[in-house]
Design an enzyme around this catalytic site. Structure first.
Site, PDB file in Angstrom:
ATOM      1  N   GLU A 250       0.881  -1.176   0.000  1.00 18.40           N
ATOM      2  CA  GLU A 250       0.000   0.000   0.000  1.00 18.40           C
ATOM      3  C   GLU A 250       0.910   1.215   0.000  1.00 18.40           C
ATOM      4  OE1 GLU A 250      -3.100   0.365  -0.605  1.00 18.40           O
ATOM      5  OE2 GLU A 250      -3.536  -1.780  -0.600  1.00 18.40           O
ATOM      6  N   CYS A 284      -1.603   9.129   3.844  1.00 17.67           N
ATOM      7  CA  CYS A 284      -1.616   8.664   2.455  1.00 17.67           C
ATOM      8  C   CYS A 284      -2.915   9.071   1.776  1.00 17.67           C
ATOM      9  CB  CYS A 284      -1.435   7.162   2.402  1.00 17.67           C
ATOM     10  SG  CYS A 284      -2.611   6.293   3.437  1.00 17.67           S
TER      11      CYS A 284
HETATM   12  P1  NAD Z   1       9.149   4.647   3.267  1.00 15.46           P
HETATM   13  O1  NAD Z   1       8.858   3.958   1.994  1.00 15.46           O
HETATM   14  O2  NAD Z   1      10.305   5.552   3.338  1.00 15.46           O
HETATM   15  O3  NAD Z   1       9.376   3.558   4.425  1.00 15.46           O
HETATM   16  C1  NAD Z   1       8.417   2.545   4.680  1.00 15.46           C
HETATM   17  C2  NAD Z   1       9.115   1.388   5.367  1.00 15.46           C
HETATM   18  O4  NAD Z   1       9.999   0.743   4.440  1.00 15.46           O
HETATM   19  C3  NAD Z   1       9.976   1.795   6.561  1.00 15.46           C
HETATM   20  O5  NAD Z   1       9.838   0.849   7.594  1.00 15.46           O
HETATM   21  C4  NAD Z   1      11.365   1.770   5.983  1.00 15.46           C
HETATM   22  O6  NAD Z   1      12.380   1.571   6.949  1.00 15.46           O
HETATM   23  C5  NAD Z   1      11.272   0.568   5.049  1.00 15.46           C
HETATM   24  N1  NAD Z   1      12.307   0.502   4.000  1.00 15.46           N
HETATM   25  C6  NAD Z   1      13.042   1.520   3.492  1.00 15.46           C
HETATM   26  N2  NAD Z   1      13.893   1.038   2.545  1.00 15.46           N
HETATM   27  C7  NAD Z   1      13.672  -0.303   2.453  1.00 15.46           C
HETATM   28  C8  NAD Z   1      14.212  -1.348   1.648  1.00 15.46           C
HETATM   29  N3  NAD Z   1      15.164  -1.116   0.740  1.00 15.46           N
HETATM   30  N4  NAD Z   1      13.732  -2.603   1.795  1.00 15.46           N
HETATM   31  C9  NAD Z   1      12.754  -2.849   2.691  1.00 15.46           C
HETATM   32  N5  NAD Z   1      12.208  -1.905   3.503  1.00 15.46           N
HETATM   33  C10 NAD Z   1      12.662  -0.647   3.378  1.00 15.46           C
HETATM   34  O7  NAD Z   1       7.792   5.406   3.687  1.00 15.46           O
HETATM   35  P2  NAD Z   1       7.517   6.354   4.940  1.00 15.46           P
HETATM   36  O8  NAD Z   1       8.248   7.640   4.736  1.00 15.46           O
HETATM   37  O9  NAD Z   1       7.724   5.606   6.216  1.00 15.46           O
HETATM   38  O10 NAD Z   1       5.937   6.605   4.805  1.00 15.46           O
HETATM   39  C11 NAD Z   1       5.392   7.576   3.947  1.00 15.46           C
HETATM   40  C12 NAD Z   1       4.848   6.949   2.682  1.00 15.46           C
HETATM   41  O11 NAD Z   1       3.947   5.912   3.026  1.00 15.46           O
HETATM   42  C13 NAD Z   1       4.035   7.916   1.839  1.00 15.46           C
HETATM   43  O12 NAD Z   1       4.319   7.714   0.486  1.00 15.46           O
HETATM   44  C14 NAD Z   1       2.583   7.516   2.136  1.00 15.46           C
HETATM   45  O13 NAD Z   1       1.668   7.857   1.127  1.00 15.46           O
HETATM   46  C15 NAD Z   1       2.723   6.049   2.305  1.00 15.46           C
HETATM   47  N6  NAD Z   1       1.616   5.496   3.076  1.00 15.46           N
HETATM   48  C16 NAD Z   1       0.681   4.741   2.421  1.00 15.46           C
HETATM   49  C17 NAD Z   1      -0.412   4.229   3.125  1.00 15.46           C
HETATM   50  C18 NAD Z   1      -1.439   3.371   2.423  1.00 15.46           C
HETATM   51  O14 NAD Z   1      -2.102   2.609   3.097  1.00 15.46           O
HETATM   52  N7  NAD Z   1      -1.593   3.475   1.119  1.00 15.46           N
HETATM   53  C19 NAD Z   1      -0.553   4.484   4.488  1.00 15.46           C
HETATM   54  C20 NAD Z   1       0.415   5.255   5.126  1.00 15.46           C
HETATM   55  C21 NAD Z   1       1.509   5.751   4.408  1.00 15.46           C
END
Ligand code: NAD
Length: 486
Positions: A250, A284
């Site tokens: 998501e 989001c």
């Molecule tokens: P992010 O993608 O930076 O991080 C998300 C998670 O992924 C974190 O735990 C991070 O440590 C991990 N991660 C980072 N690099 C990785 C890798 N190479 N391999 C595996 N895991 C890795 O996102 P964020 O800044 O924490 O959150 C904001 C984003 O999340 C926004 O784009 C927002 O729209 C989205 N979001 C979506 C929803 C939804 O349900 N659609 C809900 C909340 C947030």
């Protein structure tokens, strides 16, 4: 009081071996260090995954009712400790305390909902063609599930992933996002008290590029559920595809709200602002584009800007806080730079978009920004800024408004304000969005209804409610035939 977070691996609290811990500052007052957390090494993350694998056989063989009991206990403990947890959320990520309380309460509801799933049907019976065979399907767990979560809903999202994973018999390795590591620790302390057997639920802290990457590529992880940015989501998906395991993503949004000519304008302005500015636009499902029919454009714009100017930036600990800081230094700099680029590329900044001074100087605050004359194809019209920034776009009529709404790679949430049933029906049929709101704001979801996006916002599975069973289980079809005639 400073929090010293630890990881939870194989039923034990682990301080972390590799190097010195990272610290987390309070985004509303960066002179306060809220706490510290370890950065998991690949070895520690692997140990957590191996512990989850070792615990799997025992956990999945328990009766659904026994797993249900543990989830009910977790819900009760979370309910008792909801205020303490909400305060950690507000201090660590700057979420206004009222919203943080609401999120924790949602966590309680989610745990209760999924506790109930332990007692519901797990399959179906089919008529066999020979009239004698018992032909049925059964849902079985995937195995060890990796749970990778973002920082913006640091309680609800981990629970809405882990609770269904656990109730359907999977074991879990969870990695919270770095800016929400302390909340992850506080939530894990609550879940531990519910009495999960050792190794069934594990939590590692630290970098996505190490701990997260290890979870998505580890051969013992049989399913990965991820919420976060599109950029990281793609990496997680590629790693999962490479190993042939199930994954669920998501991701981001660029959510539109349409204001039709016949809309209740004050209501539309209030709810559009609420969706765009609460929690500083870091949802989001936040509205980042409002597309307005030309005939009401100037009246709506005037109303919206006046209301935006009256929003006060505030300390997230204040009970009535509406708009706090953004989460950290890099997001603060990124959003301010994006606002600057938008001005340079020709959009008109009507209010906000600046760092305030005075007693807010030490926090990552940004005054709520409203633009008009936004080109739908510009960065402001297309990219998720994830901050308190709203662009007003003018449309000739509803058809053009919907075309603009759909002209982005995302498809998470979309709303319309109108009293006209024909417009409502046309919008529902035409909007490219997984979540549709009529006379409501794009943000906000019910915990028991399916949640997820279309297009690049999602990998097209759904979370929450009954939908979760589709991801967290596989179906086995079983035929039992008599060995002889009786
Ligand atoms: P992010 O993608 O930076 O991080 C998300 C998670 O992924 C974190 O735990 C991070 O440590 C991990 N991660 C980072 N690099 C990785 C890798 N190479 N391999 C595996 N895991 C890795 O996102 P964020 O800044 O924490 O959150 C904001 C984003 O999340 C926004 O784009 C927002 O729209 C989205 N979001 C979506 C929803 C939804 O349900 N659609 C809900 C909340 C947030």
């Amino acid at each position: 009081m400073s929090i010293e977070a630890r990881q939870y691996i194989n039923g034990a609290w682990v301080a972390g071996k590799s190097g010195s811990p990272a610290t987390r500052e309070n985004p509303s007052n960066t002179t306060e260090i809220v706490g510290s957390y370890p950065l998991s090494s690949v070895e520690e993350t692997s140990a957590a995954i191996e512990a989850a694998q070792a615990a799997l056989a025992g956990w999945k063989s328990l009766a659904g009712a026994a797993r249900s009991e543990i989830l009910h206990r977790a819900a009760n403990i979370l309910d008792e400790q909801k205020e303490e947890l909400a305060r950690v959320v507000a201090r660590e990520i700057g979420k206004p305390i009222g919203e943080a309380r609401g999120e924790v309460k949602r966590g309680v509801v989610l745990l209760r909902y999924y506790a109930g799933e332990g007692l519901r049907a797990m399959g179906e019976v089919y008529p066999a063609s020979d009239g004698k065979t018992l032909l049925y399907s059964n849902r079985v767990p995937l195995g060890v599930v990796g749970v990778i979560t973002p920082w913006n809903f640091p309680v609800a999202i981990p629970i809405w992933k882990m609770a269904p994973a656990l109730i359907f018999g999977n074991s879990v390795v969870w990695k919270p996002a770095e800016p929400a590591s302390l909340t992850g620790f506080a939530l894990m302390q609550i879940l531990e008290k519910a009495g999960f057997p050792k190794g069934v639920i594990n939590m590692v802290l630290g970098r996505g590029s190490e701990a997260g990457q290890c979870i998505s590529s580890h051969p013992l992880v049989h399913g990965i559920t991820f919420t976060g940015s599109n950029e990281v989501g793609r990496k997680v998906a590629l790693a999962a595809v490479e190993r042939g395991v199930k994954f669920q993503l998501e991701m981001g949004g660029k959510n539109p709200t349409i204001v039709a000519a016949d809309a209740d304008l004050p209501k539309a302005a209030d709810l559009t602002l609420s969706a765009a500015m609460r929690f500083a636009g870091q949802k989001c499902t936040a509205t980042s584009r409002v597309i307005v029919e030309e005939s009401v454009l100037s009246a709506f714009t005037e109303m919206l800007v006046e209301k935006a100017k009256s929003l006060k930036l505030c300390d997230p600990m204040a009970d009535d806080c509406y708009l706090g800081p953004v989460v950290n230094r890099s997001q603060h700099a990124n959003i301010l730079a994006a606002v600057d680029r938008s001005v340079k590329s020709g959009a008109w900044l009507l209010t906000g978009g600046k760092k305030p001074g005075g007693n807010l100087e030490n926090g990552y605050f940004i005054e709520p920004a409203v633009f008009n004359h936004v080109d739908p194809q510009s960065e402001l019209g297309q990219k998720e800024f994830f901050g308190p920034v709203l662009g007003i776009i003018s449309a000739r009529d509803l058809k053009q408004a919907i075309a603009i709404a759909n002209e982005v790679p995302f498809g998470l949430s979309a709303a319309i304000f109108t009293r006209d049933v024909s417009k409502i029906l046309h919008f529902i049929k035409s909007a490219d969005a997984g979540m549709i709101k009529i006379n409501g704001e794009t943000a906000g979801v019910e915990p028991h209804a399916p949640f997820g996006g279309l297009k690049q916002s999602s990998s097209h599975s759904r979370e929450q409610g009954r939908a979760a069973i589709e991801f967290f289980t596989s179906i086995q079809t079983i035929a039992i035939s008599p060995s002889n005639e009786i």
